[in-house]
Design an enzyme around this catalytic site. Sequence first.
Site, PDB file in Angstrom:
ATOM      1  N   GLU A   6       7.675   1.247  16.640  1.00  0.00           N
ATOM      2  CA  GLU A   6       8.839   1.778  15.930  1.00  0.00           C
ATOM      3  C   GLU A   6       8.668   3.285  15.844  1.00  0.00           C
ATOM      4  O   GLU A   6       7.586   3.816  16.047  1.00  0.00           O
ATOM      5  CB  GLU A   6       8.961   1.134  14.544  1.00  0.00           C
ATOM      6  CG  GLU A   6       9.216  -0.384  14.637  1.00  0.00           C
ATOM      7  CD  GLU A   6       9.679  -1.034  13.332  1.00  0.00           C
ATOM      8  OE1 GLU A   6      10.250  -0.330  12.477  1.00  0.00           O
ATOM      9  OE2 GLU A   6       9.471  -2.245  13.180  1.00  0.00           O
ATOM     10  N   CYS A  13      -3.249   1.209   6.554  1.00  0.00           N
ATOM     11  CA  CYS A  13      -3.655   0.490   7.769  1.00  0.00           C
ATOM     12  C   CYS A  13      -4.329   1.423   8.764  1.00  0.00           C
ATOM     13  O   CYS A  13      -5.070   0.974   9.628  1.00  0.00           O
ATOM     14  CB  CYS A  13      -2.437  -0.167   8.399  1.00  0.00           C
ATOM     15  SG  CYS A  13      -1.128   1.020   8.707  1.00  0.00           S
ATOM     16  N   GLU A  31       3.502  -4.398  12.579  1.00  0.00           N
ATOM     17  CA  GLU A  31       2.384  -3.466  12.464  1.00  0.00           C
ATOM     18  C   GLU A  31       1.368  -4.132  11.561  1.00  0.00           C
ATOM     19  O   GLU A  31       1.630  -4.339  10.375  1.00  0.00           O
ATOM     20  CB  GLU A  31       2.881  -2.147  11.879  1.00  0.00           C
ATOM     21  CG  GLU A  31       1.829  -1.071  11.922  1.00  0.00           C
ATOM     22  CD  GLU A  31       1.991  -0.119  10.773  1.00  0.00           C
ATOM     23  OE1 GLU A  31       3.131   0.211  10.395  1.00  0.00           O
ATOM     24  OE2 GLU A  31       0.955   0.251  10.214  1.00  0.00           O
ATOM     25  N   ASN A  76       0.812  -1.227   0.000  1.00  0.00           N
ATOM     26  CA  ASN A  76       0.000   0.000   0.000  1.00  0.00           C
ATOM     27  C   ASN A  76       0.843   1.274   0.000  1.00  0.00           C
ATOM     28  O   ASN A  76       0.534   2.234  -0.709  1.00  0.00           O
ATOM     29  CB  ASN A  76      -0.991  -0.012   1.161  1.00  0.00           C
ATOM     30  CG  ASN A  76      -0.325  -0.102   2.510  1.00  0.00           C
ATOM     31  OD1 ASN A  76       0.800  -0.590   2.620  1.00  0.00           O
ATOM     32  ND2 ASN A  76      -0.991   0.361   3.536  1.00  0.00           N
TER      33      ASN A  76
HETATM   34  O1  6OD Z   1       3.718   6.600   8.941  1.00  0.00           O
HETATM   35  C1  6OD Z   1       4.307   5.566   9.273  1.00  0.00           C
HETATM   36  O2  6OD Z   1       5.425   5.578   9.782  1.00  0.00           O
HETATM   37  C2  6OD Z   1       3.664   4.264   9.080  1.00  0.00           C
HETATM   38  N1  6OD Z   1       4.303   3.197   9.611  1.00  0.00           N
HETATM   39  C3  6OD Z   1       2.492   4.155   8.385  1.00  0.00           C
HETATM   40  C4  6OD Z   1       1.828   2.937   8.193  1.00  0.00           C
HETATM   41  C5  6OD Z   1       0.791   2.818   7.362  1.00  0.00           C
HETATM   42  C6  6OD Z   1       0.190   1.535   7.090  1.00  0.00           C
HETATM   43  O3  6OD Z   1      -0.489   1.298   6.122  1.00  0.00           O
END
Ligand code: 6OD
Length: 483
Positions: A464, A285, A251, A154
């Site tokens: 993280e 997500c 995540e 994504n």
């Molecule tokens: O913004 C970020 O650091 C991050 N890990 C976004 C995650 C998005 C998931 O789809």
Amino acid sequence: MTVREISNVIAGERVDSGDPYDRISPVDGSVAARVQRAGPDLVDRAVRAARDALESWSGTSVTARATLLRRVADRIEERFDEFVAAEVGDTGKPAGSARSLDVARAVANFRAFADVISAAGQPSFLTSLAEGRQALNYAVRQPLGVVAVIVPWNLPLLLLTWKVAPALACGNTVVVKPSEFTPSTATLLASVLAEAGVPDGVYNVVHGFGATGHALVSHSGIDGVTFTGSTATGSSIMSAVAPRVRPVSFELGGKNAAVVFADASLDATLDGLTRSVFANTGQVCLCTERVYVQRPIFDELAAGLVERARALRLGDPNDPATTTGPLIAPAHREKVLRYYRMAEECGAKVLTGGGVPALGGVLDGGAWIEPTVWTGLTNSDRPMRDEIFGPVAALVPFDTEDEAVALANDTDYGLASSVWTTDLSRGHRVAQRMRVGLSWVNTWFLRDLRSPFGGVGLSGIGREGGEFSLDFYSELTNVCVAL
Ligand code: 6OD
């Protein structure tokens, strides 16, 4: 359109397996790339290359690593358009989004972790022990070792660099497996790292489907796995690493709620909600799929969201007027459409969308879907419980603050939430009661890269971001010196 040829990268070399697959463009169904799938033999070569490079890389100074990371950021900026084109080619997302979010964040990720590692100290303290004995205790950070980095389709480059930058900053070497749908930017990044002076073998890339990922995480040479993706895949990675008890940072999915109080500033809330539901065609997500709205403004908010959903422009990703791309693949569209049908079977009223748009011409060969808004569902309906990962939200009314919190927390997931109100005391209060890792007030996906990022429940393990990343990408050895 030219078909990109995508190879694995092992110890600085392009490696072809002779077993390619085609990446089909989700925009129009044409072949976008031919990708060399890595079997267990190439995965093994990549892990060995990473291990061979580890001793020398982990022995470099923090200053040298931070300098290299900053140079990588500069090189991505110099080749910005190439990264945008590669990301758009794989995902079909609007080029404007790839520019402002994905590629811009890749630059920011490398700079942020160069700063973090430069500023990070070693924990050190003096303790008094029993019977009057004293000792100096201090802890030194050691790299985790060879890290498997598995990232989804994504936000391919954003999420890859979010993990690779801190991994390299801490002195680890990596083997990355991008999604089979989005192989291009991970491969392009290899050439940028090489140009910046990162030694061969520090960053290796293997391509393929689940079998390639399984071979990687099951390999005895892997010291830890960082993964962003579905809860089901996270669970199977845990099983694969369990026999060797390796650490994971995950995540995973979300079923994120927004809570809108009657005192919310309506236009700003609608702008924020529209982004949070429809950004990246709902394939983030963090996207909102459940919207709880205080009853006095329910109808007005619903009408506003419908108006904004209808104003989204689906189409050619390189047309600046396009706001919304296709879903990543026809199979994913089938999944989302199953939920569209299921919602109607559960009694949902479809305020807008609900199907496949007729865009005409070559676009009819793509994985397009209509942005959709439902009312009439309750938390016991399956479309309110499962992560759909498409451009859709269900609106549900509530009366009291306690009821809103209970509804929002009634989920097995726990990644993100947003609260919309002009009463800041209430904003803080409700935000803190959300059972999530990320709780926004009057905004969504506003990021400070030093803050902890991750989820609770089915949404993940660990955090993280900033110094929190160091906890996963390094091990602490405590040294105790008797005084
Ligand atoms: O913004 C970020 O650091 C991050 N890990 C976004 C995650 C998005 C998931 O789809």
